[in-house]
Design an enzyme around this catalytic site. Sequence first.
Site, short mmCIF file in Angstrom:
data_model
loop_
_atom_site.label_atom_id
_atom_site.label_comp_id
_atom_site.label_asym_id
_atom_site.label_seq_id
_atom_site.Cartn_x
_atom_site.Cartn_y
_atom_site.Cartn_z
N LYS A 173 13.24 12.62 29.58
CA LYS A 173 13.27 11.31 28.92
C LYS A 173 14.68 10.99 28.43
O LYS A 173 15.13 9.83 28.50
CB LYS A 173 12.30 11.28 27.74
CG LYS A 173 12.26 9.95 26.98
CD LYS A 173 11.89 8.77 27.87
CE LYS A 173 11.99 7.41 27.16
NZ LYS A 173 10.95 7.20 26.18
N LYS A 241 18.73 5.73 18.55
CA LYS A 241 18.23 7.06 18.23
C LYS A 241 18.17 7.94 19.47
O LYS A 241 18.59 9.11 19.45
CB LYS A 241 16.85 6.94 17.58
CG LYS A 241 16.15 8.25 17.26
CD LYS A 241 15.15 8.69 18.34
CE LYS A 241 14.00 7.73 18.48
NZ LYS A 241 13.00 8.22 19.48
#
Length: 292
Positions: A173, A241
């Site tokens: 990811k 983030k």
Amino acid sequence: MTITRTAFIGLGIMGGPMAANLVRADYDVTGYDMSREAVERLVAAGGRAAASVPEAVAGADVVITMLPDSPQVEEVAFGGDGLLEHGKPGMFHVDMSTIKPETSCRVAQAATIKGIRPLDAPVSGGERGAVDGTLSIMAGGHADDFEALRPLFGVLGTTVRHVGPSGAGQTVKAANQLVVGGIFGLVAEAIVLLEASGVDPESGLDVLAGGLAGSRILELRRHSMIKREFAPGFRIDLHHKDMGIVLAAARRAGVALPLTGLVAELMAAAKAQGHGHLDHSALLKVIERING
């Protein structure tokens, strides 16, 4: 193994429609979220409501978490009212959040000690993919556990892969997020170049989308970017983030990712300029500001 009861913790932009898709596929889904409205939407779709994590987890065969970041996952997993304390032995915990790989490994280790079967299975595809059930799902953990949950994953996504041991899903990811962020940045620069050169960006990007430069991002977002429509499907705050996760993973792996560093700085600039609540395609606003 027959999955009869599923708990879904985190019913936001992504988790809400994912849980609703499971309900439509005849899974018995109990949902919990800090937002009462989010829980009510699941109930309206045919799911059940829980007032706490222990209530959601009680008797569940599978617990899915879809939360903003590592601290929230750790709180739900490790807290006194957490899923590891209240989950039954043999239960699956599938964390579909995007978090640090090392956090996934810690949660997996603690779950295994409790007799709970962990998978980290973050997703890509944004809100549209969550609604349509066309997400890409990259899972880390034991292959047998992944195979046991393949039918459930098939409800949520169309590209579903086991990519390695615990933490591997999060590493894949991270790679996904660096590519997505980079493409958004390049599409933004292409729009600025076309407009500054007096070329119709609609026509220009239509051509790009049909050639070697074509991508899912151009397919889905070129028109909204040209119109400067940045309603969040995936917020800048979250992508900022995620870029931190990418840079930390690169440091641990001992590799240099120079383009990734630039994309991370653009995301940081977007957040600093007050665009954190907008879609990550709002990188266009940063490129425009650079160019006055």
